[in-house]
Write a protein that holds these residues in place. Structure first.
Motif, PDB file in Angstrom:
ATOM      1  N   GLU A 127       0.870  -0.696  -0.084  1.00  0.00           N
ATOM      2  CA  GLU A 127       0.480   0.018   0.131  1.00  0.00           C
ATOM      3  C   GLU A 127       0.661   1.207  -0.295  1.00  0.00           C
ATOM      4  OE1 GLU A 127      -3.149  -0.046  -0.603  1.00  0.00           O
ATOM      5  OE2 GLU A 127      -3.938  -1.751   0.500  1.00  0.00           O
ATOM      6  N   LYS A 164       3.752  -0.483  -4.344  1.00  0.00           N
ATOM      7  CA  LYS A 164       2.793  -0.532  -4.906  1.00  0.00           C
ATOM      8  C   LYS A 164       2.665  -0.206  -6.260  1.00  0.00           C
ATOM      9  CE  LYS A 164      -2.918   0.494  -4.175  1.00  0.00           C
ATOM     10  NZ  LYS A 164      -3.117   1.655  -3.401  1.00  0.00           N
ATOM     11  N   GLY A 209      -1.307  -0.218 -11.070  1.00  0.00           N
ATOM     12  CA  GLY A 209      -2.004  -1.623 -10.815  1.00  0.00           C
ATOM     13  C   GLY A 209      -3.686  -1.272 -11.180  1.00  0.00           C
ATOM     14  N   TRP A 246      -4.956  -2.181  -7.212  1.00  0.00           N
ATOM     15  CA  TRP A 246      -4.435  -3.026  -6.604  1.00  0.00           C
ATOM     16  C   TRP A 246      -3.730  -3.213  -5.887  1.00  0.00           C
ATOM     17  CZ3 TRP A 246      -8.981  -6.676  -6.219  1.00  0.00           C
ATOM     18  CH2 TRP A 246      -9.511  -6.481  -7.138  1.00  0.00           C
ATOM     19  N   PRO A 247      -3.464  -3.917  -4.763  1.00  0.00           N
ATOM     20  CA  PRO A 247      -2.009  -4.071  -3.330  1.00  0.00           C
ATOM     21  C   PRO A 247      -1.839  -4.862  -4.274  1.00  0.00           C
ATOM     22  CG  PRO A 247      -4.041  -5.196  -2.744  1.00  0.00           C
ATOM     23  CD  PRO A 247      -4.836  -4.410  -3.557  1.00  0.00           C
ATOM     24  N   GLN A 248      -0.549  -4.620  -4.946  1.00  0.00           N
ATOM     25  CA  GLN A 248       0.325  -5.608  -5.799  1.00  0.00           C
ATOM     26  C   GLN A 248       1.489  -4.722  -6.134  1.00  0.00           C
ATOM     27  OE1 GLN A 248      -1.694  -7.334  -9.296  1.00  0.00           O
ATOM     28  NE2 GLN A 248      -1.200  -5.811 -10.481  1.00  0.00           N
ATOM     29  N   THR A 299       1.739 -10.152  -4.054  1.00  0.00           N
ATOM     30  CA  THR A 299       1.034  -9.833  -3.453  1.00  0.00           C
ATOM     31  C   THR A 299       0.623 -10.205  -1.958  1.00  0.00           C
ATOM     32  OG1 THR A 299       0.050 -12.352  -4.576  1.00  0.00           O
ATOM     33  CG2 THR A 299       0.431  -9.876  -5.903  1.00  0.00           C
TER      34      THR A 299
END
Length: 349
Positions: free
Chosen positions: A164, A168, A172, A175-177, A271
């Motif tokens: 986050e 991050k 993305g 999305w938290p990736q 992730t």
């Protein structure tokens, strides 16, 4: 009732108890399958077909087994020296973090150099993460089961914070990736258009290397001696604390390779759900292998086959795929009993 130590068991007895544990696992699972309204024979047949009934199924099983080999080796090494490492999940994520940080373009190196550098850095991160609990154990007597277990939750929260924040992916879609690792940092596929990657070969090399260290080197002898009797080892001049430090570095490094292989070989990025409990399942794998590094490979493939086959079986007969979790958990319990029965006999009064 009391337990009495047995003399050293024969090879046949040593092998008979683990086989009996696996048979008991399937018998217990059969009862649950029948309660679900299905035939155990058809269910287990579908599990085998789903795990190894085709080239695709077999390659998926080997892919699923790759991180389990690494975490199983990590647990086997630590447990052999009586260092109870329950934190392979945390060490896996430590390796994954390092892989993403170094593999997204931070090091402008060609692939033949970049991949080994990332591997070494990931192993160092995982080893240092386990070194903390090992120091607390040797210096202050802190139970490493508690510290390594809690580190799993701490690391998950840390990964969540990174995904986050600084790691991050700006592309993305929220999305938290993390960003994907560059192509030079990715492990090549062993079979085109499949998911099986070079990490499986690295896992096999790691298993043989750990076996060689445990059986053929002074460090391996010292680890086994410390695990068998630390006080006698200390009296014989073995530096027990130093051996535990080396064990922690090796065990944590092996678990971190699971995170490296999942990111660089399969997922491509970090992730929060990178691991499907590989660190915890590694304990089952190590116990099924009776802490034998070469046996870890077979145990990992067996456990991976249960999970992959159960997914395929569930779609065919409607039995929940959670039967795989029950079988893996039951196999751990039955194997613990089997190991106890190889070393002790029950005396009734």
């Amino acid at each position: 009732m009391r337990l009495e130590a047995k003399p050293a068991p024969s090879l046949a007895v040593t092998l008979a108890y683990p086989v009996g544990a696996i048979v008991a696992t399937f018998l217990i699972a059969s009862v649950l399958v029948m309660l679900a309204g299905a035939s155990p024979f058809s269910v287990f047949s579908l599990v085998v077909q789903g795990a190894a009934g085709s080239q695709f199924a077999l390659l998926e099983t080997l892919t699923r087994a790759t991180p389990l080999i690494f975490t199983g080796l990590a647990v086997a090494v630590a447990f052999r020296a009586k260092l109870w490492n329950i934190g392979a999940e945390a060490q896996l994520y430590a390796g994954a973090i390092v892989t993403v940080v170094l593999g997204t373009g931070a090091l402008p190196l060609p692939s033949p150099i970049l991949i080994p550098v990332i591997m070494v850095a990931a192993m160092l991160a995982g080893g240092l993460l386990l070194l903390g609990p090992a120091i607390l154990k040797t210096r202050f007597g802190v139970d490493e089961v508690v510290t390594t277990l809690l580190l799993n939750f701490i690391m998950l929260l840390f990964v969540s914070m990174l995904l986050e924040g600084v790691l991050k992916d700006p592309m993305g879609m929220g999305w938290p990736q993390s960003q994907r690792v560059i192509s030079d940092a990715q492990l090549p596929k062993l079979v085109p258009r499949t998911r099986l990657h070079l990490g499986f070969v690295i896992a096999l090399v790691a298993a043989f290397s750990v076996w060689f260290v445990m059986k053929k080197t002074t460090l391996g002898y010292e680890m086994r001696a410390v695990g068998h009797n630390p006080e006698a080892s200390r009296f014989a001049g073995i530096p027990v604390n130093m051996v535990l430090m080396k064990t922690a570095l090796l065990s944590g490094g092996l678990a971190a390779l699971a995170g490296f292989s999942e990111v660089a070989g399969l997922k491509g990025n970090l992730t929060l759900d990178l691991s499907a409990g590989f660190g915890y399942t590694g304990i089952v794998v190590a116990m099924l292998a009776m802490l034998n590094p070469l046996g870890v490979v077979l145990a990992a493939i067996f456990v991976a086959g249960i999970f992959v086959g159960a997914d395929a079986m569930s779609r065919s007969v409607g039995v929940p795929s959670y039967i795989a979790d029950v079988m893996v958990a039951t196999s751990l319990l039955t194997m613990v009993v089997a190991i106890m029965m190889t070393r002790f006999r029950v005396r009734w009064r």
